[in-house]
Design an enzyme around this catalytic site. Structure first.
Site, PDB file in Angstrom:
ATOM      1  N   HIS A  70      56.717 -51.065   0.094  1.00  0.00           N
ATOM      2  CA  HIS A  70      56.478 -51.090   1.541  1.00  0.00           C
ATOM      3  C   HIS A  70      56.095 -49.733   2.117  1.00  0.00           C
ATOM      4  O   HIS A  70      56.197 -49.521   3.320  1.00  0.00           O
ATOM      5  CB  HIS A  70      57.724 -51.644   2.256  1.00  0.00           C
TER       6      HIS A  70
ATOM      7  N   GLY B  47      71.038 -54.951  -3.601  1.00  0.00           N
ATOM      8  CA  GLY B  47      71.032 -54.747  -2.157  1.00  0.00           C
ATOM      9  C   GLY B  47      69.873 -55.353  -1.402  1.00  0.00           C
ATOM     10  O   GLY B  47      69.414 -54.776  -0.422  1.00  0.00           O
TER      11      GLY B  47
ATOM     12  N   SER C 197      68.332 -59.198   0.185  1.00  0.00           N
ATOM     13  CA  SER C 197      68.640 -60.601   0.467  1.00  0.00           C
ATOM     14  C   SER C 197      67.662 -61.561  -0.192  1.00  0.00           C
ATOM     15  O   SER C 197      67.866 -62.770  -0.187  1.00  0.00           O
ATOM     16  CB  SER C 197      68.612 -60.837   1.981  1.00  0.00           C
TER      17      SER C 197
END
Length: 231
Positions: free
Chosen positions: A104, A172, A174
């Site tokens: 990202h 870590g 989701s």
């Protein structure tokens, strides 16, 4: 030497004090995604967006890698470790990890509105981007961050890494943000998969070994397991 590919998300850096986005008290509770993390938001109010990421950069400069980051770097003594991160911080690199793919983008880099691929390093002494700051061609600089609605150019090399891994680890995250969450689909059948997260993470697979704790303790436990089983 086994190739260990590790996908990390916001929970990896939370113990260092980096603000998360999706938790109940996260940044998306204070800012609208559309306002600060989309090309349209930047076009509508570039000063707001630049200030948002300037704040994130100042926050990052006041933090240090936690024991989890350091533990992953230490794993390189015994394993071929490759990290794929959804995080835009540089804590993996500062901890000493030698191979990191940032899906990202990277907070400490800038690019221009006309060229998202050419990057410019931001120094700790001058970390901010202001309206009017331009690249050598006269184009406005913006954060080197993949915003919602933009392509993720690093996803193809990340997929290739996952396809070739001997061990896959998730820390870590989701697994709600795509295409990063889809990397789990590329793990070969029979390859060990570990998940480090204190919370329940829903997946379609039943072959994942879940270490239910935070990143630092989880990486310490993972390191012991890997060294006991594979060395």
């Amino acid at each position: 030497m086994e190739k260990v590919v590790i996908l990390t998300g916001a929970g990896m850096s939370a113990e260092s004090g980096i603000s998360t986005f999706r938790d109940s008290d996260g940044l998306w509770e204070k800012y609208r995604v559309e306002d600060v993390a989309t090309p349209e938001g930047f076009a509508a109010n570039p000063e707001l967006v630049l200030d948002f990421y300037n704040q994130r950069r100042r926050e990052l400069l006041g933090t240090k890698p936690n024991a989890g980051h350091l533990g992953l770097a230490d794993l390189e003594k015994d394993f071929d470790v490759r990290i794929i991160t959804q995080n835009i911080d540089d804590l993996h690199e500062r901890a000493g990890s030698g191979y990191v793919i940032h899906l990202h983008g990277e907070l400490m880099k800038a690019c221009s509105v006309k060229d998202l691929n050419t990057t410019y390093d931001l120094s700790p002494d001058h970390p901010d981007i202001h309206l009017g700051d331009k690249d050598p061609h006269g184009n406005q600089l913006r954060p080197f961050v993949v915003w919602f609605g933009e392509p993720v150019p690093k996803i193809e090399p990340a997929i290739k890494l996952v396809e070739s891994c001997d061990i896959f680890v998730i820390i870590g995250t989701s697994l709600n943000v795509y295409p990063a969450a889809g990397l789990l689909n590329y793990v070969r059948n029979g390859q060990p998969i570990f998940l480090i997260d204190p919370k329940e993470v829903r997946t379609y697979r039943d072959d994942i070994e879940h270490i239910r704790t935070g990143a630092s303790e989880g990486v310490a436990r993972l390191s012991r397991i890997l060294r006991e089983r594979y060395l």
